[in-house]
Design a protein around this motif. Structure first.
Motif, PDB file in Angstrom:
ATOM      1  N   ASN A   1      16.454 -35.909  33.856  1.00 62.60           N
ATOM      2  CA  ASN A   1      16.195 -35.239  35.131  1.00 62.60           C
ATOM      3  C   ASN A   1      16.535 -36.135  36.323  1.00 62.60           C
ATOM      4  N   ALA A   2      16.431 -37.439  36.100  1.00 58.53           N
ATOM      5  CA  ALA A   2      16.765 -38.383  37.163  1.00 58.53           C
ATOM      6  C   ALA A   2      18.233 -38.264  37.539  1.00 58.53           C
ATOM      7  N   ILE A   3      19.064 -37.967  36.537  1.00 55.42           N
ATOM      8  CA  ILE A   3      20.499 -37.837  36.761  1.00 55.42           C
ATOM      9  C   ILE A   3      20.812 -36.432  37.256  1.00 55.42           C
ATOM     10  N   ALA A   4      19.984 -35.480  36.839  1.00 55.71           N
ATOM     11  CA  ALA A   4      20.194 -34.101  37.270  1.00 55.71           C
ATOM     12  C   ALA A   4      19.930 -33.979  38.769  1.00 55.71           C
ATOM     13  N   TYR A   5      19.019 -34.799  39.284  1.00 53.83           N
ATOM     14  CA  TYR A   5      18.635 -34.657  40.687  1.00 53.83           C
ATOM     15  C   TYR A   5      19.804 -34.811  41.670  1.00 53.83           C
TER      16      TYR A   5
ATOM     17  N   LEU B   1      24.095 -46.947  33.336  1.00 53.04           N
ATOM     18  CA  LEU B   1      23.040 -46.084  33.874  1.00 53.04           C
ATOM     19  C   LEU B   1      23.688 -45.150  34.894  1.00 53.04           C
ATOM     20  N   THR B   2      23.322 -43.889  34.839  1.00 51.49           N
ATOM     21  CA  THR B   2      23.915 -42.935  35.765  1.00 51.49           C
ATOM     22  C   THR B   2      23.337 -43.149  37.161  1.00 51.49           C
ATOM     23  N   ILE B   3      24.170 -42.937  38.167  1.00 53.87           N
ATOM     24  CA  ILE B   3      23.744 -43.125  39.553  1.00 53.87           C
ATOM     25  C   ILE B   3      22.777 -41.998  39.935  1.00 53.87           C
ATOM     26  N   ALA B   4      21.591 -42.370  40.397  1.00 56.32           N
ATOM     27  CA  ALA B   4      20.570 -41.375  40.732  1.00 56.32           C
ATOM     28  C   ALA B   4      20.541 -41.065  42.219  1.00 56.32           C
ATOM     29  N   GLY B   5      21.245 -41.861  43.002  1.00 55.30           N
ATOM     30  CA  GLY B   5      21.307 -41.644  44.444  1.00 55.30           C
ATOM     31  C   GLY B   5      22.030 -42.809  45.087  1.00 55.30           C
TER      32      GLY B   5
ATOM     33  N   LYS C   1      20.975 -31.982  44.275  1.00 55.64           N
ATOM     34  CA  LYS C   1      21.004 -32.285  45.701  1.00 55.64           C
ATOM     35  C   LYS C   1      22.396 -32.012  46.287  1.00 55.64           C
ATOM     36  N   ALA C   2      23.422 -32.481  45.574  1.00 53.64           N
ATOM     37  CA  ALA C   2      24.793 -32.276  46.064  1.00 53.64           C
ATOM     38  C   ALA C   2      25.117 -30.786  46.135  1.00 53.64           C
ATOM     39  N   LEU C   3      24.689 -30.023  45.136  1.00 47.17           N
ATOM     40  CA  LEU C   3      24.932 -28.577  45.137  1.00 47.17           C
ATOM     41  C   LEU C   3      24.217 -27.924  46.306  1.00 47.17           C
ATOM     42  N   HIS C   4      22.965 -28.327  46.512  1.00 43.83           N
ATOM     43  CA  HIS C   4      22.159 -27.779  47.605  1.00 43.83           C
ATOM     44  C   HIS C   4      22.827 -28.064  48.950  1.00 43.83           C
ATOM     45  N   GLU C   5      23.307 -29.298  49.099  1.00 44.11           N
ATOM     46  CA  GLU C   5      23.935 -29.695  50.363  1.00 44.11           C
ATOM     47  C   GLU C   5      25.221 -28.926  50.638  1.00 44.11           C
TER      48      GLU C   5
ATOM     49  N   LEU D   1      29.562 -41.103  43.738  1.00 36.31           N
ATOM     50  CA  LEU D   1      29.421 -39.648  43.794  1.00 36.31           C
ATOM     51  C   LEU D   1      28.519 -39.193  42.648  1.00 36.31           C
ATOM     52  N   ALA D   2      27.918 -38.007  42.816  1.00 31.50           N
ATOM     53  CA  ALA D   2      27.040 -37.474  41.776  1.00 31.50           C
ATOM     54  C   ALA D   2      27.805 -37.358  40.453  1.00 31.50           C
ATOM     55  N   GLY D   3      27.153 -37.771  39.378  1.00 31.20           N
ATOM     56  CA  GLY D   3      27.757 -37.677  38.054  1.00 31.20           C
ATOM     57  C   GLY D   3      28.388 -38.977  37.591  1.00 31.20           C
ATOM     58  N   GLN D   4      28.587 -39.927  38.505  1.00 37.60           N
ATOM     59  CA  GLN D   4      29.181 -41.207  38.107  1.00 37.60           C
ATOM     60  C   GLN D   4      28.099 -42.174  37.635  1.00 37.60           C
ATOM     61  N   PHE D   5      28.517 -43.294  37.038  1.00 35.17           N
ATOM     62  CA  PHE D   5      27.539 -44.251  36.535  1.00 35.17           C
ATOM     63  C   PHE D   5      27.907 -45.677  36.925  1.00 35.17           C
ATOM     64  N   ILE D   6      26.984 -46.579  36.679  1.00 30.42           N
ATOM     65  CA  ILE D   6      27.230 -48.007  36.909  1.00 30.42           C
ATOM     66  C   ILE D   6      26.955 -48.734  35.589  1.00 30.42           C
ATOM     67  N   ILE D   7      27.393 -49.993  35.521  1.00 30.48           N
ATOM     68  CA  ILE D   7      27.004 -50.847  34.394  1.00 30.48           C
ATOM     69  C   ILE D   7      26.335 -52.068  34.985  1.00 30.48           C
TER      70      ILE D   7
END
Lengths: 463, 280
Positions: free
Chosen positions: B110-114, B47-51, B118-122, B29-35
């Motif tokens: 900004n990569a993480i902001a996207y 690194l935060t998930i960008a998509g 997108k989720a807000l827009h959707e 989900l938006a805002g989560q990250f991976i290692i």
């Protein structure tokens, strides 16, 4: 005629000065001659008091008799009936409080070196055994194990031997849990843990690393049709580090023992050219008096620190660490600042640690634990010059699984509530054991809990 | 092993990779990250998930080359594999119920902001996106942001593209003109997030910041990622990475982020030299 020497055969070990600057194993293990000689010290007591002190009830006199007869594989078979990780337990079990505590030879003189013999037998087997374990025929039942530490590996092994299709889920990138991230190489070589894990794989156990149950997948999902596991064993340990909540604890170069040890043991930060950084310090204060504190202190020394202090609020008699670990630490030049308690960590303008302020303590009346309560001596504060502080004051279970599993009861310490005789939790077909249930304890107790749960899972699923 | 199914250079220092990781993609989900770890004996970096693409089983990451590990990662080619990839970690951004939001991103943040935009827009929210970059060459994801936001403002430090301003300037202007946001979400360098928080505070609008401290395991085990939030110690990996900006001790977080600075600079140089040798 038994060997009536009052002393154990001493454990050959690396010279203290030499070993304080390397990460190779400290204790070198008995030679065959030493093992045979030590085995002769066992009186083969009929009532086996030693076995009663063993959390997994290994038939100790029987395996020692096999050693004395030079049938080492026979000795291994006896141990393996009750213990899944003999090479590990022979190294890290607190035998002085378990089997050896009840040894008759210990009444007058030293007990039989049961742990040292166990290690000898396990190492002999690992070096000489030809037969690889064979995967048994599947019984069609799927069981999920969460965590690949001592309880999870034991539970997985016992179930796999009975034909269960077992998958172990591990959050980190390497299997072994605390055996790989916590206990240092010089006390438990990682190749030994790997060998145990490889043995399980040969039995057909699947190991899924990089899977954080509670994040990547939940317990409920594992038990749904999508994954199809009929039972789950939670052996996720006690991985959440505690801090003292004193000023300065978030300065740079204040580590939890978990972080310090993980960087060194799992990430190999001690190696020249490693990708993972670690601070090489001149003087280190390790706060706490348990085995983890000793491990952290001895690692700090090996990284080149001139002074490493153990800061502990009670006296030497109350140190929770194994006697042997305390002795090893002293031999390596670790300095014990006993009856002292940190009150503040001090930092310079660069926000790196430059000292730790402690207050002297004295022992008062016994507290709930039965140990004399340490009481601060007013006005006795002093500063220890250090450039690194490691907090080794304990850990508690990680709340990730508790927070994501409906109907799983935990107690006020965050430990999963499980029946001692079966490992059954409040949730149907979910079992738990090891540090996740007890809070931080020993490898052998976790193994015992893994065995108990395996038996209960087998009984439930073969109904 | 986890396959790099797509690699795309977004600008000379920022790269996007799609990684085959179906177990992560199904929950991300938006805002989560991976290692991840690039190779055996590699370092673990968050690194935060960008998509993500749940059907295709892939997760996107966007990273800037800043140290030895990102240098190594950037040398991996499409079709090659990385050693480890674990997630999704951390708590997802709380976006439900937000009707009008301003998202302020800076640099690679900004990569993480996207994904958040997108989720807000959707979900039908009205989104204002304010993006800051050092210069025109470093601008990333412009088309994607434009498509997902109702109001789009881009600024550069040197004025080579968009407005010559820091992100706080258009933000302040909007707030002063009476724009009523339910929330401001900011992602980027800590110093920027600190000043965005300061800019928003007088207007009494909630301001959420996305923290990315140094960490090892990402599951609450090491405590290296600890921050002071509202006077209490929090672990960014399990309690965050999103926090109430008004309560975060930014100065302490900036300090803690510099713990291994000397090591990192040296390690990156060593990694670069290694690749130079390979080229010869």
């Amino acid at each position: 005629m038994p060997n009536m020497s009052l002393k154990k055969n001493p454990m050959p070990s690396q010279d203290p000065v030499e070993r304080a600057s390397n990460f190779k194993e400290v204790a070198l293990g008995y030679t065959k001659e030493m093992a045979l000689d030590e085995a002769q010290r066992c009186l083969s007591c009929k009532n086996k008091p030693c076995t009663k002190g063993c959390p997994v009830q290994i038939d100790i006199p029987a395996f020692i008799k096999k050693v004395a007869e030079e049938d080492f594989e026979g000795a291994y078979d006896i141990i393996a009936k009750d213990s899944s990780l003999p090479a590990v337990c022979g190294r890290v079990c607190p035998q002085e409080n378990q089997c050896e505590k009840y040894c008759v030879r210990g009444i007058k003189g030293e007990p039989v070196g049961i742990g040292r013999l166990e290690r000898f037998v396990a190492d002999w087997h690992n070096e000489n055994a030809k037969e690889a374990p064979v995967k048994p025929a599947s019984n069609g039942h799927k069981v999920a194990i969460i965590g690949s530490g001592p309880s999870g590996l034991t539970c997985a092994g016992d179930l796999a031997k009975k034909g269960y299709e077992v998958t172990v889920f591990e959050a980190l990138h390497t299997a072994g849990g605390v055996l790989v991230y916590g206990i240092p190489e010089f006390r438990l070589p990682k190749a030994i843990v790997q060998k145990e894990v490889d043995g399980l794989k040969a039995l057909g156990v699947k190991i899924e690393t990089n899977t954080v149950v509670g994040k990547t997948v939940s317990v409920d999902e594992l038990m749904s049709d999508e994954f199809g596991f009929e039972a789950v064993f939670i052996g996720s340990g006690a991985g959440l580090p505690s801090f003292m909540n004193i000023p300065g604890e978030n300065l740079k170069a204040v580590y939890s023992a978990n972080e310090f040890l993980t960087r060194i043991n799992l990430m190999k930060a001690y190696r020249e050219g490693a990708d993972t950084p670690i601070k090489h310090s001149k003087a280190v204060a390790v706060v706490g008096g348990g085995n983890v504190a000793m491990d952290a202190a001895r690692c700090a020394k090996r990284l080149g620190a001139e002074h490493v202090y153990i800061v502990y609020r009670r006296s030497e008699a109350e140190l929770p660490a194994r006697r042997e670990e305390v002795e090893h630490a002293k031999e390596e030049g670790i300095e014990f600042k006993l009856l002292n308690n940190p009150v503040e960590i001090l930092g310079g303008e660069d926000r790196f640690v430059n000292g730790i302020k402690c207050i002297r303590m004295e022992l008062g009346e016994p507290d709930a634990s039965g140990r004399r309560r340490p009481v601060a001596v007013p006005g006795s504060e002093f500063v220890l010059d250090v450039d690194c502080v490691i907090m080794a004051i304990g850990t508690s279970p990680n709340p990730l699984i508790k927070n994501t599993t409906e109907g799983l009861d935990t107690n006020s310490h965050g430990c999963i509530v499980a029946e001692e005789e079966t490992g059954k939790t409040s949730k149907d077909m979910v079992y738990a054991g090891g540090d996740a249930v007890t809070g931080a304890a020993t490898v052998i107790l976790a193994m015992g809990a893994g065995k108990t749960a395996a038996k209960a899972i087998d009984e439930a699923l073969s109904k | 092993m986890y396959k790099i199914v797509k690699k795309q250079e977004l600008n000379p220092t920022v790269t996007l990779m799609s990684i085959e990781a179906p177990m992560v993609a199904r929950k991300a989900l938006a805002g989560q990250f991976i290692i991840l770890r690039v190779d055996e004996d590699g370092e673990r970096i968050p690194l935060t998930i960008a998509g993500y693409d749940r059907k295709g089983g892939t997760v996107d990451i966007i990273f800037q080359v800043v140290g030895a590990t990102t240098e190594k990662l950037n040398h991996k080619k499409q079709g090659e594999c990385i050693q480890d990839f674990v997630g999704p970690l951390g708590v997802a951004s709380h976006l439900e119920g937000l009707k009008k939001v301003c998202v302020v991103g800076g640099g690679v943040g900004n990569a993480i902001a996207y994904p958040i935009v997108k989720a807000l827009h959707e979900q039908g929210s009205d989104v204002t996106a304010i993006l800051g970059f050092r210069n025109k060459d470093l601008v990333i994801l412009e088309d994607e942001f434009r498509a997902a936001s109702n109001n789009f403002i881009i600024c550069t430090d040197d004025g080579s593209y968009g407005e010559k301003a820091l992100v706080t300037e258009p933000l302040k202007r909007l707030l002063e003109s009476g724009e009523q946001f339910d929330e401001v979400i900011t992602i980027g360098p800590i110093v920027m997030m600190k000043f965005v928080t300061k800019t928003v505070q007088p207007f009494g609008i909630p301001c959420i910041v996305s923290m990315s401290p140094i960490m090892v395991d990402g599951t609450g085990m090491c405590g290296g990622c600890r921050l002071t939030v509202d006077g209490k110690t929090k672990f960014a990996c399990v309690d965050g990475p999103d926090f109430d900006g008004y309560k975060v001790d930014f100065d302490e977080a900036i300090d803690r982020g510099s713990m291994y600075k000397a090591f990192e600079a040296q390690a990156r140089e060593a990694a670069c030299n290694l690749y130079k040798m390979e080229v010869k």
